[in-house]
Design a protein around this motif. Structure first.
Motif, mmCIF file in Angstrom:
data_model
loop_
_atom_site.group_PDB
_atom_site.id
_atom_site.type_symbol
_atom_site.label_atom_id
_atom_site.label_comp_id
_atom_site.label_asym_id
_atom_site.label_seq_id
_atom_site.Cartn_x
_atom_site.Cartn_y
_atom_site.Cartn_z
ATOM 1 N N UNK A 323 41.778 61.053 45.337
ATOM 2 C CA UNK A 323 42.471 60.067 44.517
ATOM 3 C C UNK A 323 42.544 60.598 43.088
ATOM 4 N N UNK A 324 43.714 60.579 42.519
ATOM 5 C CA UNK A 324 43.939 61.199 41.214
ATOM 6 C C UNK A 324 43.160 60.516 40.096
ATOM 7 N N UNK A 325 42.846 59.228 40.268
ATOM 8 C CA UNK A 325 42.187 58.477 39.193
ATOM 9 C C UNK A 325 40.715 58.210 39.450
ATOM 10 N N UNK A 326 40.165 58.809 40.534
ATOM 11 C CA UNK A 326 38.756 58.593 40.872
ATOM 12 C C UNK A 326 38.079 59.943 41.069
ATOM 13 N N UNK A 327 36.972 60.149 40.375
ATOM 14 C CA UNK A 327 36.211 61.384 40.527
ATOM 15 C C UNK A 327 35.120 61.160 41.558
ATOM 16 N N UNK A 328 35.163 61.928 42.648
ATOM 17 C CA UNK A 328 34.202 61.788 43.748
ATOM 18 C C UNK A 328 32.977 62.636 43.432
ATOM 19 N N UNK A 329 31.818 61.978 43.225
ATOM 20 C CA UNK A 329 30.644 62.645 42.684
ATOM 21 C C UNK A 329 29.610 63.049 43.728
ATOM 22 N N UNK A 343 33.390 57.813 40.305
ATOM 23 C CA UNK A 343 33.580 57.338 38.936
ATOM 24 C C UNK A 343 35.060 57.076 38.684
ATOM 25 N N UNK A 344 35.328 55.908 38.111
ATOM 26 C CA UNK A 344 36.696 55.548 37.761
ATOM 27 C C UNK A 344 36.724 55.009 36.336
ATOM 28 N N UNK A 349 30.776 53.839 40.476
ATOM 29 C CA UNK A 349 30.813 52.862 41.557
ATOM 30 C C UNK A 349 30.059 53.444 42.748
ATOM 31 N N UNK A 350 29.173 52.661 43.355
ATOM 32 C CA UNK A 350 28.526 53.048 44.610
ATOM 33 C C UNK A 350 29.129 52.186 45.717
ATOM 34 N N UNK A 499 33.287 62.796 32.290
ATOM 35 C CA UNK A 499 33.257 61.343 32.363
ATOM 36 C C UNK A 499 34.542 60.774 32.963
ATOM 37 N N UNK A 500 35.672 61.397 32.670
ATOM 38 C CA UNK A 500 36.948 60.916 33.195
ATOM 39 C C UNK A 500 37.534 61.866 34.225
ATOM 40 N N UNK A 501 36.669 62.580 34.943
ATOM 41 C CA UNK A 501 37.136 63.428 36.028
ATOM 42 C C UNK A 501 37.291 64.883 35.638
ATOM 43 N N UNK A 502 37.754 65.679 36.619
ATOM 44 C CA UNK A 502 37.818 67.122 36.434
ATOM 45 C C UNK A 502 38.782 67.531 35.320
ATOM 46 N N UNK A 503 39.880 66.826 35.149
ATOM 47 C CA UNK A 503 40.829 67.161 34.080
ATOM 48 C C UNK A 503 40.178 67.022 32.714
ATOM 49 N N UNK A 504 39.295 66.044 32.583
ATOM 50 C CA UNK A 504 38.584 65.819 31.304
ATOM 51 C C UNK A 504 37.728 67.042 30.955
#
Length: 692
Positions: A323-329, A343-344, A349-350, A499-504
């Protein structure tokens, strides 16, 4: 005034010995290159560091009462007799605990039930007794519960010695494995261990050895050697104890090689190919590998594959799609549930997925800024999840939730001794618009009765901003000493973190590194404009790569900051990254760039704090380091301070303290490190007239 007092009152001035370096037709002169001594035995260098320490002591002597008060406050909030939450595995309950004023943990277990007699199998205080510095690395008990392997470092160079103890008799084995990373993995035969040997010059762990208990290290078998110096090497064992793996990790690629824990003499084979741009990690559940991967998934996704077909990525089946707006940790696979951490928009979020019904449930979190992450969950055969929760106003807690009913129990919340009520404090999560329009998350906390949004409060602004490391908004009991005196604490989640995903992360590395500095500066400007803090009472703090951040903002916007705390700062970027003999250099070309390439050289030079020091006014600065630091060598901050002292045009304070026994992590032990924090807090408080 005695001659000794006069000397202490004068800032040490370092001699200049011009050293010319040329790259890509560009010449640099380093007047302080002579300060590098890899042996750490040069008498002139040690004398200069001692003089700097004496100068700090003399100049900060008037704050000693405040430092003592702060130290007593911070350590006084800690519960001296404390213990971790026990977890059950292989017929025992395992836990660590602390006693009284002891600096280090005691490792213990109880058989079958918690009512049984305690078996203390390792007391780190006993091991540390004769050493100024002590670090316990790996602690690993054989699968039959009878043999302890543990590793120690008493030099602060992160070169660990592994030793073995018979838990039935208490006797030590003769085996000693030297120059290791400290990691220890047992095979299931209870006599074979795997460990990583380090290059003693670069401190890079690059060789995996197999050791048979009762034999000499000279006879150990080399089972893997990493010849690509851009990779880190790790070892581990899956949660079900069935697979041993070697983890290969560089900035742009990551993956694993595996063997069965039942056949330790087998050859390691790649779980899947290691290719540039592909990063994956995994866990094993029955006949399946569950793999977290960024293959066609910038923010990572979860797939599963039969263990026999893992090397064929075309057989990988999506479990949690990208998902482009959710970072899977992260994830945990239980027999009946899959639990994922993601993380979104900067918040974790768990999510729990029932594998029988496919019903999904998210755990509720109510704070504005918080950290929620998995705690110890040792077995798949459980319907209970343990996770760790903390926020800027909530002490760290271990919570257990029933995955069927979602009833939760707080197993432990860190106790804050003394005068403390979480309701006295307020946290916020805001977004600051950076100069290029990006929205930078900022986590804030302050004491309600000490705060007025009128631009009068002092500000303590912290950030890191490198390696994709996310600095979560966690609770800190020591931080209360700032908040109770009216400071606003701000954690800036700048680019270079994740914090805001891989692009960040990608927007704050390599040729985008400047965004890390400008984000931090823009957060400072916004917080003062919004009246969270006084413009003339702003303090900035960072360590290691965060120390690079401090050096950068000092050069770019010194007028914004009254004081800077730069701890073990990575400031001599170009020179260090040009020398592959320095620890960690080669691993990080894809983070900073390789100065052998002209474009990287020029870009790195444009922000390198040491190279960009110039004749201008600088803030008040406190710099700290450890003589034996293996990650950022002591001579980087030493050179930087000498150059700052020579070039700066102000009369502001510039203090440099070296812990002569410590490394990158500072003083060892749970109490001792608060001496260093008390010094920093007192340094800042003194600048705004707080003396008690």
């Amino acid at each position: 005034m005695t001659s000794e007092t006069v000397k202490a009152a004068l800032a040490p001035v370092a001699k200049k010995v011009p050293f010319e370096m040329e790259q890509h037709g560009h010449k640099r002169i380093d007047d302080y290159y002579w300060m590098r001594d890899d042996s750490r035995e040069d008498k002139e260098i040690l004398a200069h560091l001692a003089a700097e320490n004496k100068f700090v002591d003399a100049q900060m002597a008037h704050t000693q009462a405040l430092q003592d008060t702060l130290f007593e406050e911070m350590t006084g909030r800690l519960k001296k007799d404390d213990a971790s939450v026990p977890y059950q595995r292989r017929g025992y309950w395992w836990y660590t605990r602390y006693e009284g004023d002891n600096e280090y943990a005691i490792y213990a277990r109880k058989k079958t039930t918690l009512d049984n007699k305690e078996d203390v199998f390792l007391d780190a205080n006993v091991l540390a007794k004769e050493h100024e510095y002590f670090s316990l690395g790996g602690v690993s008990v054989s699968t039959n519960n009878n043999i302890l392997a543990y590793s120690t470092d008493t030099e602060s160079r992160r070169l660990y010695v592994i030793e073995f103890k018979d838990l039935a008799t208490g006797k030590m084995y003769d085996d000693k494995l030297v120059n290791t990373s400290g990691s220890i993995v047992w095979a299931n035969d209870n006599k074979t261990v795997f460990y990583i040997k380090k290059d003693v010059q670069t401190l890079l762990g690059y060789q995996v050895y197999r050791h048979t208990l009762g034999s000499s290290q000279d006879n150990d078998k080399l089972v893997y050697q990493e010849d690509d110096t851009t990779f880190y090497t790790g070892i581990g064992k899956t949660r079900d104890s069935q697979t041993i793996y070697i983890y290969h990790d560089s900035t742009l690629a990551a993956g694993a090689s595996v063997i069965s824990a039942e056949t330790p003499n087998a050859d390691f084979t790649p779980l899947a190919p290691i290719t540039s741009g592909h990063e994956y990690d995994f866990d094993q559940h029955n006949d399946w590998y569950y793999i977290r991967t960024n293959l066609d998934a910038k923010n990572f996704k979860l797939v599963k594959v039969s263990r026999s077909e893992s090397s064929d990525t075309s057989k990988w089946q999506d479990v949690i799609p990208h998902r482009a707006n959710v970072y899977f940790e992260d994830f945990i696979v239980f027999n009946n549930h899959l639990v994922v951490e993601e993380s979104e928009n900067g918040n974790t979020n768990i999510r729990v997925i029932n594998l029988k019904t496919n019903k999904e449930t998210s755990l509720p979190f109510n704070d504005a800024a918080y950290v929620a992450t998995f705690d110890t969950n040792p077995t798949a055969d459980s319907d209970k999840l343990r996770y760790y929760y903390s926020s800027l106003t909530t002490p760290g807690s271990v919570i257990e939730v029933d995955l069927n009913t979602f009833e939760s129990t707080t197993l432990k919340q860190d106790e804050v001794l003394g005068d403390f009520d979480p309701n006295w404090y307020q946290s916020e999560r805001i977004f600051v618009t950076a100069r290029d329009g990006k929205k930078v998350p900022v986590s804030l906390v302050y004491r309600k009765d000490k705060f007025k949004k009128d631009g009068t409060n002092p500000l303590y602004q912290y950030a890191y901003g490198s390696y994709g490391a996310t600095i979560d908004p966690y609770f800190s009991a020591s931080r209360l000493s700032l908040l109770d005196r009216g400071f606003v604490y701000a954690l800036a989640h700048i680019r270079g973190g994740q914090m805001l995903g891989r692009t960040w992360y990608e927007d704050g590395k390599m040729f985008n590194k400047m965004n890390t500095f400008t984000d931090f500066i823009d957060v400072t400007k916004s917080l003062t404009e919004q009246k969270y803090a006084a413009k003339d009472k702003v303090f900035a703090i960072g360590g290691s790569a965060g120390g690079l951040l401090m050096g950068g903002i000092m050069n770019m916007a010194p007028e914004l900051y009254l004081g800077i705390g730069a701890h073990v700062p990575f400031v001599d970027v170009v020179t260090t990254m040009s020398d592959p003999s320095i620890p960690l250099t080669t691993n990080e070309y894809d983070e900073w760039g390789n100065p052998a390439n002209k474009d990287s050289y020029e870009y790195m030079l444009s922000y390198s704090p040491y190279d960009q020091v110039k004749a201008q006014d600088y803030p008040n600065v406190l710099v700290t380091t450890g003589l034996h630091d293996s990650q950022v060598q002591y001579f980087e901050p030493m050179k930087w301070v000498a150059k700052l002292r020579d070039m700066k045009t102000d009369s502001n304070k510039l203090y440099f303290q070296t812990n002569m026994d410590a490394g990158h992590g500072g003083a060892s032990g749970r109490f001792r490190r608060y001496k260093e924090l008390a010094l920093e807090y007192a340094f800042f408080m003194d600048l705004v007239g707080i003396n008690k």
